[in-house]
Write a protein that holds these residues in place. Structure first.
Motif, PDB file in Angstrom:
ATOM      1  N   ASP A 203       0.835  -1.203   0.000  1.00  0.00           N
ATOM      2  CA  ASP A 203       0.000   0.000   0.000  1.00  0.00           C
ATOM      3  C   ASP A 203       0.871   1.254   0.000  1.00  0.00           C
ATOM      4  O   ASP A 203       0.582   2.222  -0.708  1.00  0.00           O
ATOM      5  N   CYS A 204       1.929   1.214   0.798  1.00  0.00           N
ATOM      6  CA  CYS A 204       2.837   2.361   0.873  1.00  0.00           C
ATOM      7  C   CYS A 204       3.514   2.597  -0.476  1.00  0.00           C
ATOM      8  O   CYS A 204       3.636   3.743  -0.932  1.00  0.00           O
ATOM      9  N   ALA A 205       3.986   1.538  -1.119  1.00  0.00           N
ATOM     10  CA  ALA A 205       4.644   1.668  -2.418  1.00  0.00           C
ATOM     11  C   ALA A 205       3.696   2.249  -3.456  1.00  0.00           C
ATOM     12  O   ALA A 205       4.090   3.070  -4.292  1.00  0.00           O
ATOM     13  N   GLN A 206       2.432   1.834  -3.381  1.00  0.00           N
ATOM     14  CA  GLN A 206       1.452   2.343  -4.331  1.00  0.00           C
ATOM     15  C   GLN A 206       1.170   3.822  -4.085  1.00  0.00           C
ATOM     16  O   GLN A 206       1.038   4.609  -5.022  1.00  0.00           O
ATOM     17  N   GLU A 207       1.091   4.219  -2.810  1.00  0.00           N
ATOM     18  CA  GLU A 207       0.844   5.619  -2.473  1.00  0.00           C
ATOM     19  C   GLU A 207       2.023   6.509  -2.839  1.00  0.00           C
ATOM     20  O   GLU A 207       1.844   7.664  -3.225  1.00  0.00           O
ATOM     21  N   GLN A 208       3.231   5.981  -2.717  1.00  0.00           N
ATOM     22  CA  GLN A 208       4.448   6.763  -2.959  1.00  0.00           C
ATOM     23  C   GLN A 208       5.027   6.503  -4.351  1.00  0.00           C
ATOM     24  O   GLN A 208       6.219   6.708  -4.572  1.00  0.00           O
ATOM     25  N   GLU A 209       4.197   6.051  -5.272  1.00  0.00           N
ATOM     26  CA  GLU A 209       4.690   5.705  -6.607  1.00  0.00           C
ATOM     27  C   GLU A 209       5.362   6.897  -7.278  1.00  0.00           C
ATOM     28  O   GLU A 209       6.395   6.761  -7.941  1.00  0.00           O
ATOM     29  N   ALA A 210       4.799   8.096  -7.109  1.00  0.00           N
ATOM     30  CA  ALA A 210       5.377   9.291  -7.727  1.00  0.00           C
ATOM     31  C   ALA A 210       6.753   9.597  -7.154  1.00  0.00           C
ATOM     32  O   ALA A 210       7.662  10.046  -7.867  1.00  0.00           O
ATOM     33  N   VAL A 211       6.945   9.363  -5.860  1.00  0.00           N
ATOM     34  CA  VAL A 211       8.257   9.603  -5.223  1.00  0.00           C
ATOM     35  C   VAL A 211       9.292   8.647  -5.809  1.00  0.00           C
ATOM     36  O   VAL A 211      10.417   9.064  -6.152  1.00  0.00           O
ATOM     37  N   PHE A 212       8.951   7.377  -5.939  1.00  0.00           N
ATOM     38  CA  PHE A 212       9.884   6.414  -6.514  1.00  0.00           C
ATOM     39  C   PHE A 212      10.216   6.765  -7.963  1.00  0.00           C
ATOM     40  O   PHE A 212      11.365   6.651  -8.399  1.00  0.00           O
ATOM     41  N   ARG A 213       9.215   7.217  -8.715  1.00  0.00           N
ATOM     42  CA  ARG A 213       9.453   7.552 -10.122  1.00  0.00           C
ATOM     43  C   ARG A 213      10.413   8.738 -10.231  1.00  0.00           C
ATOM     44  O   ARG A 213      11.280   8.769 -11.104  1.00  0.00           O
ATOM     45  N   ARG A 214      10.256   9.713  -9.342  1.00  0.00           N
ATOM     46  CA  ARG A 214      11.150  10.883  -9.374  1.00  0.00           C
ATOM     47  C   ARG A 214      12.592  10.482  -9.084  1.00  0.00           C
ATOM     48  O   ARG A 214      13.535  11.098  -9.571  1.00  0.00           O
ATOM     49  N   LEU A 215      12.774   9.430  -8.289  1.00  0.00           N
ATOM     50  CA  LEU A 215      14.108   8.962  -7.932  1.00  0.00           C
ATOM     51  C   LEU A 215      14.663   7.936  -8.920  1.00  0.00           C
ATOM     52  O   LEU A 215      15.747   7.404  -8.711  1.00  0.00           O
ATOM     53  N   GLY A 216      13.906   7.640  -9.967  1.00  0.00           N
ATOM     54  CA  GLY A 216      14.420   6.757 -11.007  1.00  0.00           C
ATOM     55  C   GLY A 216      13.937   5.335 -10.940  1.00  0.00           C
ATOM     56  O   GLY A 216      14.404   4.490 -11.709  1.00  0.00           O
ATOM     57  N   PHE A 217      12.999   5.025 -10.040  1.00  0.00           N
ATOM     58  CA  PHE A 217      12.466   3.673  -9.922  1.00  0.00           C
ATOM     59  C   PHE A 217      11.088   3.586 -10.585  1.00  0.00           C
ATOM     60  O   PHE A 217      10.312   4.541 -10.554  1.00  0.00           O
ATOM     61  N   GLU A 218      10.801   2.436 -11.139  1.00  0.00           N
ATOM     62  CA  GLU A 218       9.452   2.152 -11.630  1.00  0.00           C
ATOM     63  C   GLU A 218       8.959   0.905 -10.920  1.00  0.00           C
ATOM     64  O   GLU A 218       9.447  -0.202 -11.157  1.00  0.00           O
ATOM     65  N   LEU A 219       7.999   1.109 -10.016  1.00  0.00           N
ATOM     66  CA  LEU A 219       7.424   0.018  -9.234  1.00  0.00           C
ATOM     67  C   LEU A 219       5.961  -0.164  -9.616  1.00  0.00           C
ATOM     68  O   LEU A 219       5.235   0.818  -9.808  1.00  0.00           O
ATOM     69  N   SER A 220       5.543  -1.404  -9.699  1.00  0.00           N
ATOM     70  CA  SER A 220       4.137  -1.705  -9.979  1.00  0.00           C
ATOM     71  C   SER A 220       3.653  -2.738  -8.977  1.00  0.00           C
ATOM     72  O   SER A 220       4.418  -3.612  -8.539  1.00  0.00           O
TER      73      SER A 220
END
Length: 625
Positions: free
Chosen positions: A500-517
């Protein structure tokens, strides 16, 4: 098991004492908090045998009514809250109403008080197995006295766990120090076995407050610290106090005081924010020193989460964490070499102009040689000579320093050249810059420079390493983080809370260069990672980041890992030892240090420069004696 029955009042209080009264220091803490809540401006503490034999505390507070004296020794009796609404915004240090009852159940306690405006004083003490109380007239000035004798006399098992007299007194003294720091407007007196240990006068001005800080924390702390006072009007937060310079780090976390609305706390969220702010400037294994005060609306902090009230819970934890981190991070970044008066004797860095902090306090004055001390020689000549090197038409002729070492071979990373030539030209008033001008190089390792205060020694590799590192960080932050897709996406099994946390913070991870699904309730897939971290342990890094986000509301782990890589590249790209530099190259390095953030420490937290004043040199050579 026996049938259910009610515990006797004494046994119930002794059980409660197990949470509240751990040692004599716990007793002093509870009594001091009661005195401060009663509005005392003067508090005297007398202890014998580390507080085990006697603890006597006297204050000049509001006092207690005659009819309330017996009630004060009962469980859950307090004057500080009346309803649940009061508990949601506690403004006092104490509020549970268990302290006096718990203390009296494991000691011989006498309470004497005289209420404001009353002509008579009254005394109460507990007696018998059921802790019956008897109130008698007494002689006492306005305020309250509490006398605790023979602590744990009726609980020998607890008494066996007490340490030596000296150890117990050290714990007790630390409690007094903490509360003396929290309330500088109150006078404190502490005596042990008849000997005066502390006599602290009330502090009403900033200078007097600093004097109390120096008395409690040592003069070295106040001399090597930065004062700050920063408020965020939007959130209603205010952070003020003193933080030690990175060069004034400690081998253990024994000089760290953090207060929330006057209450000292130990909170992992606060500790994490401060540690993150210092992480780029402290040598490994070292701890920062600080005395900080956070003020916020009492409704935004819950103090009813621990029996001893050492811990709190913030309703907006992420907001508080980010405010503390960003404030301290900015203050520490602004610490760099700065000009000081000719008579001052700086031994470390001062904030850059315009920062929201004040400079460290240094002992001033120089050893007189005769009637007056002459100004440092040849400064004016050096200014003129250096100014000629940096005229606009000659700026391009100033040599840059490459990252190659004396031993041959190219540098492992692209070396960032010095920009000192363009960064700082000679001043019109012929005043020497903070780090002065280079006069020599020692063994190809240190630069010797002369400024208006005396001699400056610079570790050229450490200094250049910090300059290169800061520029690489700036370049990385201004560019878009480059990512690369994984040839085989990485599946990650996590808990539902982490997913749930990863899904909520998806934009933060993307800004840092990660793509999580998110693939399932407890499954994530990593498809893209930053180029800089492609060879790292990506799975563990993502898990740690999610853990930080759940605990603190945010995480700097990814930035920290990237900074570690940049620091390694900067170390390899910096000028090496045994590299012979020309005077223009050395001066260019000094000018770059003066405009670079955190230039007082290298990437590993080691100091990059130090100052030897004329007074220190005179003392070394016994001049003027």
């Amino acid at each position: 098991m026996s049938r259910i029955h009610l515990l006797s009042p004494r046994l119930a209080n002794q059980i409660a004492a197990g949470e509240v009264v751990e040692r004599p220091a716990s007793v002093v803490k509870e009594l001091l908090e009661n005195s401060l809540d009663a509005g005392a401006s003067q508090i005297e503490i007398d202890v014998e045998q580390g507080g085990v034999k006697l603890i006597r505390l006297r204050d000049n507070g509001d006092g207690i009514e005659q009819d309330d004296l017996s009630l004060a020794l009962s469980r859950h009796a307090t004057s500080k809250i009346l309803a649940l609404e009061d508990l949601e915004a506690v403004g006092s240090l104490g509020f549970r109403g268990e302290a006096l009852a718990s203390i009296s159940s494991v000691s011989r306690l006498t309470l004497t008080s005289r209420r404001v405006g009353s002509d008579n004083a009254w005394q109460v003490q507990t007696e018998g197995r059921d802790m019956d109380t008897s109130v008698t007239p007494a002689s006492h000035p306005q305020g309250t006295s509490v006398e605790v004798r023979d602590l744990f006399f009726n609980t020998p098992a607890r008494r066996k766990f007490l340490r030596t007299e000296q150890t117990e007194f050290k714990h007790l003294e630390e409690v007094v120090k903490r509360l003396a720091l929290s309330r500088s407007d109150v006078a404190f007196s502490l005596r042990h076995n008849g000997r005066v240990i502390h006599q602290l006068r009330p502090a009403r001005t900033e200078a007097e407050h600093e004097r109390r800080i120096a008395t409690v924390c040592g003069p070295a702390f106040i001399d090597q610290s930065l004062s700050l006072d920063i408020a965020a009007e939007a959130s209603g937060l205010r952070l003020w106090g003193w933080i030690g310079l990175p060069t004034f780090s400690r081998s253990q976390a024994d000089l760290q005081y953090f207060f929330v609305n006057g209450r000292i706390i130990r909170d992992k969220l606060v500790a994490h924010a401060i540690r993150q702010a210092y992480q780029d400037v402290l040598f490994h294994g070292r701890h920062p020193a600080f005395v900080l005060y956070l003020e916020l609306d009492p409704k935004l902090v819950d103090v009813n989460v621990h029996p001893t009230k050492h811990e709190v819970r913030f309703r907006e934890g992420r907001l508080v964490h980010d405010f503390i981190f960003r404030t301290l991070h900015r203050v520490i970044a602004d610490v760099r070499p700065e000009a000081a008066p000719a008579e001052a004797a700086p031994t470390a860095m001062t904030p850059a102009p315009g920062s929201a902090v004040s400079a460290p306090r240094y002992e001033q004055g120089r050893m007189a040689l005769g009637n007056s001390a002459p100004a440092p020689a040849a400064i004016r000549d050096q200014v003129s000579a250096y100014g000629a090197l940096h005229r606009p038409e000659q700026a391009s002729a100033v040599p840059h320093i490459s990252g190659s070492s004396a031993g041959g071979g190219a540098a492992p990373a692209a070396a960032v050249p010095f920009a000192g030539a363009a960064a700082m030209a000679a001043s019109a008033d012929d005043k020497a810059p903070p780090l002065g001008y280079a006069i020599a190089q020692l063994h190809g390792v240190y630069i010797l420079s002369q400024n208006e205060q005396g001699l400056v020694l610079v570790d050229m590799h450490a200094a250049h390493e910090r300059i290169v590192y800061e520029r690489m960080k700036q370049a990385y932050e201004t560019e878009v983080v480059r990512s690369q897709p994984l040839l085989v996406p990485l599946n990650l099994a996590v808990s539902q809370r982490e997913a749930d946390c990863a899904q909520e913070q998806e934009a933060v991870f993307r800004r840092l260069g990660f793509e999580l699904s998110r693939m399932a309730e407890e499954s994530l897939v990593i498809r893209q990672v930053p180029v800089a971290l492609a060879r790292g342990n990506v799975e563990q890094l993502v898990r740690d980041v999610l853990s930080d986000m759940l605990t603190y509301g945010s995480s700097q782990r990814i930035e920290h890992h990237i900074n570690e890589l940049l620091a390694t590249m900067a170390c390899h790209g910096a000028v090496r030892a045994n590299r012979q530099l020309t005077l223009p190259e050395m001066n260019a390095l000094l000018r770059d240090m003066e405009i670079t953030e955190r230039s007082g420490q290298c990437n590993h937290g080691r100091p990059t420069w130090t100052q030897l004043t004329m007074a220190e040199l005179d003392k070394l050579f016994l001049r003027g004696r």
